[in-house]
Design a protein around this motif. Structure first.
Motif, PDB file in Angstrom:
ATOM      1  N   UNK A  38       2.420  19.700   0.058  1.00 42.25           N
ATOM      2  CA  UNK A  38       2.478  21.091   0.491  1.00 42.25           C
ATOM      3  C   UNK A  38       3.155  21.263   1.832  1.00 42.25           C
ATOM      4  N   UNK A  39       2.902  20.331   2.754  1.00 38.88           N
ATOM      5  CA  UNK A  39       3.515  20.395   4.077  1.00 38.88           C
ATOM      6  C   UNK A  39       5.037  20.323   3.975  1.00 38.88           C
ATOM      7  N   UNK A  40       5.536  19.392   3.163  1.00 31.88           N
ATOM      8  CA  UNK A  40       6.977  19.204   3.030  1.00 31.88           C
ATOM      9  C   UNK A  40       7.632  20.397   2.352  1.00 31.88           C
ATOM     10  N   UNK A  41       7.026  20.884   1.280  1.00 34.27           N
ATOM     11  CA  UNK A  41       7.583  22.055   0.607  1.00 34.27           C
ATOM     12  C   UNK A  41       7.568  23.263   1.552  1.00 34.27           C
ATOM     13  N   UNK A  42       6.476  23.407   2.309  1.00 36.76           N
ATOM     14  CA  UNK A  42       6.400  24.499   3.270  1.00 36.76           C
ATOM     15  C   UNK A  42       7.482  24.409   4.336  1.00 36.76           C
ATOM     16  N   UNK A  43       7.727  23.187   4.817  1.00 37.60           N
ATOM     17  CA  UNK A  43       8.772  22.988   5.823  1.00 37.60           C
ATOM     18  C   UNK A  43      10.145  23.335   5.259  1.00 37.60           C
ATOM     19  N   UNK A  44      10.375  22.967   3.999  1.00 40.51           N
ATOM     20  CA  UNK A  44      11.646  23.291   3.355  1.00 40.51           C
ATOM     21  C   UNK A  44      11.838  24.791   3.233  1.00 40.51           C
ATOM     22  N   UNK A  45      10.774  25.500   2.878  1.00 44.21           N
ATOM     23  CA  UNK A  45      10.849  26.955   2.750  1.00 44.21           C
ATOM     24  C   UNK A  45      11.147  27.607   4.095  1.00 44.21           C
ATOM     25  N   UNK A  46      10.482  27.144   5.155  1.00 45.17           N
ATOM     26  CA  UNK A  46      10.673  27.743   6.478  1.00 45.17           C
ATOM     27  C   UNK A  46      12.101  27.539   6.973  1.00 45.17           C
ATOM     28  N   UNK A  47      12.621  26.307   6.833  1.00 44.14           N
ATOM     29  CA  UNK A  47      13.990  26.043   7.282  1.00 44.14           C
ATOM     30  C   UNK A  47      14.994  26.841   6.465  1.00 44.14           C
ATOM     31  N   UNK A 105       0.837  -1.188   0.000  1.00 43.36           N
ATOM     32  CA  UNK A 105       0.000   0.000   0.000  1.00 43.36           C
ATOM     33  C   UNK A 105       0.881   1.251   0.000  1.00 43.36           C
ATOM     34  N   UNK A 106       0.630   2.195  -0.911  1.00 41.32           N
ATOM     35  CA  UNK A 106       1.407   3.433  -0.906  1.00 41.32           C
ATOM     36  C   UNK A 106       1.083   4.277   0.317  1.00 41.32           C
ATOM     37  N   UNK A 107       1.994   5.149   0.671  1.00 37.63           N
ATOM     38  CA  UNK A 107       1.755   6.074   1.775  1.00 37.63           C
ATOM     39  C   UNK A 107       0.636   7.040   1.401  1.00 37.63           C
ATOM     40  N   UNK A 108      -0.148   7.421   2.386  1.00 36.95           N
ATOM     41  CA  UNK A 108      -1.261   8.336   2.157  1.00 36.95           C
ATOM     42  C   UNK A 108      -0.711   9.728   1.858  1.00 36.95           C
ATOM     43  N   UNK A 109      -1.015  10.288   0.683  1.00 34.00           N
ATOM     44  CA  UNK A 109      -0.507  11.628   0.352  1.00 34.00           C
ATOM     45  C   UNK A 109      -1.160  12.746   1.151  1.00 34.00           C
ATOM     46  N   UNK A 110      -2.243  12.435   1.870  1.00 29.90           N
ATOM     47  CA  UNK A 110      -2.942  13.443   2.677  1.00 29.90           C
ATOM     48  C   UNK A 110      -2.412  13.404   4.102  1.00 29.90           C
ATOM     49  N   UNK A 111      -1.895  14.518   4.566  1.00 29.75           N
ATOM     50  CA  UNK A 111      -1.356  14.590   5.924  1.00 29.75           C
ATOM     51  C   UNK A 111      -2.469  14.650   6.956  1.00 29.75           C
ATOM     52  N   UNK A 112      -3.464  15.495   6.693  1.00 35.82           N
ATOM     53  CA  UNK A 112      -4.581  15.649   7.612  1.00 35.82           C
ATOM     54  C   UNK A 112      -5.776  16.212   6.852  1.00 35.82           C
ATOM     55  N   UNK A 138      15.385  22.725  -1.894  1.00 34.75           N
ATOM     56  CA  UNK A 138      15.156  21.784  -2.983  1.00 34.75           C
ATOM     57  C   UNK A 138      15.331  20.342  -2.499  1.00 34.75           C
ATOM     58  N   UNK A 139      16.333  20.118  -1.671  1.00 34.80           N
ATOM     59  CA  UNK A 139      16.570  18.768  -1.141  1.00 34.80           C
ATOM     60  C   UNK A 139      15.373  18.279  -0.342  1.00 34.80           C
ATOM     61  N   UNK A 140      14.817  19.144   0.476  1.00 38.82           N
ATOM     62  CA  UNK A 140      13.658  18.777   1.285  1.00 38.82           C
ATOM     63  C   UNK A 140      12.416  18.628   0.413  1.00 38.82           C
ATOM     64  N   UNK A 141      12.232  19.550  -0.523  1.00 37.45           N
ATOM     65  CA  UNK A 141      11.047  19.552  -1.363  1.00 37.45           C
ATOM     66  C   UNK A 141      10.875  18.295  -2.191  1.00 37.45           C
ATOM     67  N   UNK A 142      11.958  17.636  -2.569  1.00 39.00           N
ATOM     68  CA  UNK A 142      11.867  16.412  -3.370  1.00 39.00           C
ATOM     69  C   UNK A 142      11.104  15.307  -2.635  1.00 39.00           C
ATOM     70  N   UNK A 143      11.033  15.378  -1.327  1.00 42.53           N
ATOM     71  CA  UNK A 143      10.279  14.362  -0.583  1.00 42.53           C
ATOM     72  C   UNK A 143       8.774  14.555  -0.747  1.00 42.53           C
ATOM     73  N   UNK A 144       8.376  15.749  -1.191  1.00 39.92           N
ATOM     74  CA  UNK A 144       6.980  15.932  -1.564  1.00 39.92           C
ATOM     75  C   UNK A 144       6.651  15.105  -2.793  1.00 39.92           C
TER      76      UNK A 144
END
Length: 271
Positions: A24-33, A6-13, A133-139
């Motif tokens: 969006x959560x991952x890209x947002x986290x990358x931007x903040x850091x 089963x793939x991971x759920x793309x919806x965080x909440x 960019x490194x973090x965003x790729x996990x999105x």
């Protein structure tokens, strides 16, 4: 009988009718850091501590819009038939080169308005950009996109990857190259290189140009493995742009040294 993967759920909440996607959560986290690191370094280099926060108010929305426009242009055959999907960036489909074009242009006009050096700002921002960019790729990983061609499970196991990555690379009965991971690792190495180069005290502009060359070199080769490349005829657009940026970075670095524009060093006081 083998258990279905089963793939991971793309919806965080889910907040009522609104789904907050991991993308969006991952890209947002990358931007903040990335912003936090840039703000700290800009203060150390004698700039207003709120400078990057002010810039991001313009750069983030413009980068997102330009990244989406870039992607839609090269996938117009699809979006012309599915116009309702044009705005659905939570389904993926933003191009980093489009984002870079938008953000660099925004930064250029921002520095002109604030009467500060574009190259100084770009040098400070370079490590933050590539870390984001490194973090965003996990999105892309969560969306099961930006992957490469077909491989075997044995191939992935031989890379000593965690089980959750191997399983997420299993898409509709086929395992694929985790090119998102290759680029994320390459970008993370680039971040470390740029942080170390701060001690080398490069000439003004050379930190940013090193970022351009480093990222583009990795992207050129990784792009050759991907199955979702934006194309112009039979050519991969990202590879063409990467090759052009490598040439630009090298030529610009030589030109700036010859003309003396790089005589001001990164660590020079009040530079």
């Amino acid at each position: 009988m083998e258990k279905a993967i089963q793939p991971l759920d793309p919806v965080a909440v889910s907040l009522g009718p609104i789904d907050v996607h991991w993308y969006g959560v991952i890209i947002g986290a990358g931007i903040i850091l990335a912003l936090m690191i840039a703000m700290r370094e800009s203060t150390r280099r004698g700039l207003d501590k709120d400078l990057f926060a002010d810039l991001m108010l313009w750069a983030i929305p413009i980068a997102i819009i330009s990244a989406r426009i870039y992607y839609v242009i090269f996938e117009w055959d699809y979006y012309a038939q599915n116009t309702g999907e044009i705005m659905a960036i939570w389904h993926g489909g933003i191009a980093i080169h489009g984002a870079l074009i938008g953000s660099v242009l925004t930064a250029y006009f921002f520095t002109k308005k604030r009467n500060i050096s574009f190259w100084k700002l770009a040098d400070i921002a370079a490590p933050s950009i590539i870390l984001g960019q490194a973090i965003g790729r996990w999105g892309n990983f969560m969306n099961q996109e930006a992957h490469g061609g077909e491989v075997t499970r044995t191939f992935l196991e031989n890379l000593h990857l965690p089980e959750f990555i191997i399983n997420q690379m299993y898409i509709e009965g086929v395992y694929y190259h985790p090119t998102f991971l290759y680029e994320s690792v390459w970008d993370l190495l680039g971040f470390l290189v740029l942080i170390l180069l701060r001690r080398v005290n490069l000439g003004r502009g050379e930190m940013f140009l090193t970022y351009v060359i480093w990222y583009s070199a990795g992207r050129f080769f990784i792009e050759g493995l991907r199955t979702d490349s934006l194309m112009i005829g039979d050519l991969r657009m990202a590879q063409l742009i990467s090759a052009a940026l490598i040439a630009f970075g090298i030529i610009a670095m030589i030109y700036r040294r010859v003309k003396g524009y790089a005589n001001i060093r990164y660590l020079d006081k009040n530079s």
